[in-house]
Design a protein around this motif. Structure first.
Motif, mmCIF file in Angstrom:
data_model
loop_
_atom_site.group_PDB
_atom_site.id
_atom_site.type_symbol
_atom_site.label_atom_id
_atom_site.label_comp_id
_atom_site.label_asym_id
_atom_site.label_seq_id
_atom_site.Cartn_x
_atom_site.Cartn_y
_atom_site.Cartn_z
ATOM 1 N N LEU A 23 0.825 -1.206 0.000
ATOM 2 C CA LEU A 23 0.000 0.000 0.000
ATOM 3 C C LEU A 23 0.864 1.262 0.000
ATOM 4 O O LEU A 23 0.614 2.193 -0.774
ATOM 5 N N ILE A 24 1.894 1.278 0.843
ATOM 6 C CA ILE A 24 2.786 2.445 0.883
ATOM 7 C C ILE A 24 3.534 2.591 -0.439
ATOM 8 O O ILE A 24 3.725 3.702 -0.947
ATOM 9 N N GLY A 25 3.961 1.460 -1.011
ATOM 10 C CA GLY A 25 4.652 1.515 -2.293
ATOM 11 C C GLY A 25 3.762 2.066 -3.398
ATOM 12 O O GLY A 25 4.213 2.884 -4.216
ATOM 13 N N ALA A 26 2.501 1.638 -3.423
ATOM 14 C CA ALA A 26 1.569 2.162 -4.427
ATOM 15 C C ALA A 26 1.319 3.650 -4.208
ATOM 16 O O ALA A 26 1.258 4.437 -5.177
ATOM 17 N N TRP A 27 1.189 4.050 -2.954
ATOM 18 C CA TRP A 27 1.006 5.469 -2.622
ATOM 19 C C TRP A 27 2.208 6.285 -3.110
ATOM 20 O O TRP A 27 2.047 7.333 -3.739
ATOM 21 N N TRP A 28 3.416 5.799 -2.821
ATOM 22 C CA TRP A 28 4.629 6.501 -3.244
ATOM 23 C C TRP A 28 4.700 6.594 -4.768
ATOM 24 O O TRP A 28 5.043 7.644 -5.325
ATOM 25 N N ALA A 29 4.360 5.510 -5.462
ATOM 26 C CA ALA A 29 4.433 5.504 -6.923
ATOM 27 C C ALA A 29 3.447 6.499 -7.526
ATOM 28 O O ALA A 29 3.782 7.227 -8.469
ATOM 29 N N VAL A 30 2.230 6.549 -6.980
ATOM 30 C CA VAL A 30 1.237 7.496 -7.488
ATOM 31 C C VAL A 30 1.693 8.931 -7.247
ATOM 32 O O VAL A 30 1.558 9.802 -8.118
ATOM 33 N N ALA A 31 2.262 9.181 -6.043
ATOM 34 C CA ALA A 31 2.729 10.534 -5.742
ATOM 35 C C ALA A 31 3.890 10.935 -6.641
ATOM 36 O O ALA A 31 3.961 12.076 -7.120
ATOM 37 N N GLU A 32 4.822 10.006 -6.883
ATOM 38 C CA GLU A 32 5.971 10.309 -7.728
ATOM 39 C C GLU A 32 5.560 10.526 -9.181
ATOM 40 O O GLU A 32 6.149 11.347 -9.892
ATOM 41 N N ALA A 33 4.554 9.787 -9.633
ATOM 42 C CA ALA A 33 4.095 9.939 -11.016
ATOM 43 C C ALA A 33 3.345 11.255 -11.227
ATOM 44 O O ALA A 33 3.123 11.653 -12.378
ATOM 45 N N GLU A 34 2.948 11.896 -10.114
ATOM 46 C CA GLU A 34 2.226 13.172 -10.165
ATOM 47 C C GLU A 34 0.983 13.073 -11.045
ATOM 48 O O GLU A 34 0.692 13.970 -11.847
ATOM 49 N N ILE A 35 0.278 11.959 -10.890
ATOM 50 C CA ILE A 35 -1.015 11.822 -11.573
ATOM 51 C C ILE A 35 -1.970 12.901 -11.084
ATOM 52 O O ILE A 35 -2.761 13.455 -11.852
ATOM 53 N N TRP A 36 -1.897 13.196 -9.799
ATOM 54 C CA TRP A 36 -2.641 14.299 -9.207
ATOM 55 C C TRP A 36 -1.650 15.227 -8.525
ATOM 56 O O TRP A 36 -0.565 14.808 -8.114
ATOM 57 N N PRO A 37 -1.987 16.481 -8.355
ATOM 58 C CA PRO A 37 -1.081 17.427 -7.681
ATOM 59 C C PRO A 37 -0.828 17.001 -6.234
ATOM 60 O O PRO A 37 -1.656 16.312 -5.621
ATOM 61 N N PRO A 38 0.329 17.414 -5.665
ATOM 62 C CA PRO A 38 0.621 17.085 -4.262
ATOM 63 C C PRO A 38 -0.446 17.566 -3.275
ATOM 64 O O PRO A 38 -0.579 17.004 -2.195
ATOM 65 N N LEU A 39 -1.195 18.598 -3.673
ATOM 66 C CA LEU A 39 -2.279 19.057 -2.811
ATOM 67 C C LEU A 39 -3.326 17.964 -2.624
ATOM 68 O O LEU A 39 -3.941 17.850 -1.562
ATOM 69 N N PHE A 40 -3.515 17.135 -3.659
ATOM 70 C CA PHE A 40 -4.497 16.056 -3.580
ATOM 71 C C PHE A 40 -3.883 14.783 -3.005
ATOM 72 O O PHE A 40 -4.505 14.113 -2.174
ATOM 73 N N VAL A 41 -2.702 14.411 -3.446
ATOM 74 C CA VAL A 41 -2.033 13.191 -2.991
ATOM 75 C C VAL A 41 -0.620 13.559 -2.541
ATOM 76 O O VAL A 41 0.324 13.533 -3.327
ATOM 77 N N PRO A 42 -0.440 13.915 -1.270
ATOM 78 C CA PRO A 42 0.910 14.255 -0.794
ATOM 79 C C PRO A 42 1.775 13.004 -0.736
ATOM 80 O O PRO A 42 1.285 11.916 -0.416
ATOM 81 N N PRO A 43 3.048 13.106 -1.030
ATOM 82 C CA PRO A 43 3.934 11.935 -0.947
ATOM 83 C C PRO A 43 4.106 11.476 0.492
ATOM 84 O O PRO A 43 3.923 12.261 1.436
ATOM 85 N N PRO A 44 4.450 10.202 0.682
ATOM 86 C CA PRO A 44 4.656 9.699 2.055
ATOM 87 C C PRO A 44 5.675 10.500 2.841
ATOM 88 O O PRO A 44 5.544 10.647 4.062
ATOM 89 N N ALA A 45 6.701 11.035 2.164
ATOM 90 C CA ALA A 45 7.729 11.809 2.869
ATOM 91 C C ALA A 45 7.133 13.050 3.525
ATOM 92 O O ALA A 45 7.534 13.433 4.641
ATOM 93 N N ASP A 46 6.165 13.703 2.850
ATOM 94 C CA ASP A 46 5.536 14.884 3.427
ATOM 95 C C ASP A 46 4.723 14.524 4.670
ATOM 96 O O ASP A 46 4.715 15.257 5.673
ATOM 97 N N VAL A 47 4.028 13.405 4.602
ATOM 98 C CA VAL A 47 3.233 12.963 5.750
ATOM 99 C C VAL A 47 4.157 12.600 6.911
ATOM 100 O O VAL A 47 3.877 12.912 8.076
ATOM 101 N N TRP A 48 5.284 11.943 6.602
ATOM 102 C CA TRP A 48 6.262 11.620 7.640
ATOM 103 C C TRP A 48 6.826 12.886 8.284
ATOM 104 O O TRP A 48 6.994 12.951 9.504
#
Length: 272
Positions: A28-53
């Motif tokens: 789940l975390i890997g999929a979250w990271w991949a979606v965030a890195e691909a920037e399918i949606w802006p970081p405002l919508f899907v923040p990367p795991p590093a930001d949440v950490w």
């Protein structure tokens, strides 16, 4: 099967289950990271795991002179919410037991309280939050009442259904052994219906937990739901995601403790 043989079977099974859970979280975390890195949606919508950490660290410490979030550490937000949930759930469970016993054992009470419980169970919490604020103000009272009203119906329904399912032979046997009628609900009905009642308690606590964000929309800081609500106002998505994760993980822990309590109090369940 001996105790030693049972332990030999149970040990690997527990390890296998733990490994599957860890793998699921990692995927789940890997999929979250991949979606965030691909920037399918802006970081405002899907923040990367590093930001949440990073927000986890910021809200858990004093950083650049700022203590946690809105002056409270993350653990303090969570502690206040857990206290509200504990009080609301405790009152709701106690009230649900009494109302459920009345509905299950007294036909007149069933006709009086049954429709009211069903009506309350179908209402979303936000439907009566404004009314509670008008009645009790914006401090702790409306939050506790909201969680109480969220937790009461599941326990009442589970208790009523379980009590109605208790065989009448149990009551006849207790009366023949000299038990007075006023003791039957507590000495016969409740113990016999305990497994189903505890399932209702688990549902009630879960409903109360999912209601905490709604309960803390009004003057909810400190509180994990109030933190999420406040972060949403400022489009701080990383804090919102952090709050959701904390609510979910603590909810899993509480449900696990309730399951353990259920197994301890009703060890015969599933074995008869």
């Amino acid at each position: 099967m001996s105790t030693t043989d049972r332990d030999r079977v149970t040990g690997p099974r527990l390890l296998r289950g733990l490994a599957i859970r860890v793998l699921a979280v990692a995927v789940l975390i890997g999929a979250w990271w991949a979606v965030a890195e691909a920037e399918i949606w802006p970081p405002l919508f899907v923040p990367p795991p590093a930001d949440v950490w990073e927000q986890l660290l910021r809200t858990s410490t004093t950083h650049d002179g700022i203590r946690g979030y809105s002056g409270y550490l993350l653990i303090e937000h969570l502690g206040v919410s857990l206290r509200r949930i504990g009080l609301g759930s405790a009152y709701g469970v106690a009230g649900g037991l009494v109302v459920g016993l009345l509905i299950g054992l007294v036909p007149t009470a069933r006709a009086l309280f049954g429709p009211a419980i069903t009506f309350l169970r179908t209402l979303p919490p936000l439907a009566y939050l404004s009314l509670l604020v008008i009645w009790f103000g914006i401090e702790e009272e409306p939050k506790i009442w909201l969680l109480l009203l969220a937790a009461l119906p599941p326990v009442a329904v589970a208790t009523a259904d379980a009590v109605r399912g208790v065989p009448t032979d149990y009551f006849h046997a207790a009366r023949s052994l000299g038990a007075p009628a006023w003791q039957l609900p507590w000495r016969v009905a409740l113990p016999a219906a305990l497994p189903e009642i505890l399932t209702g308690v688990r549902v009630a606590v879960g409903v109360a937990y999912t209601t905490v964000v709604a309960a803390e929309t009004v003057n909810g800081v400190p509180g994990i739901g109030g933190m999420v609500r406040d972060a949403q106002r400022y489009n701080n998505t990383a804090v919102v995601v952090l709050g959701i994760i904390v609510i979910g993980l603590s909810g899993l822990l509480i449900d696990g403790l309730l399951q353990h309590l259920q197994r301890r109090l009703t060890p015969w369940r599933g074995r008869v």
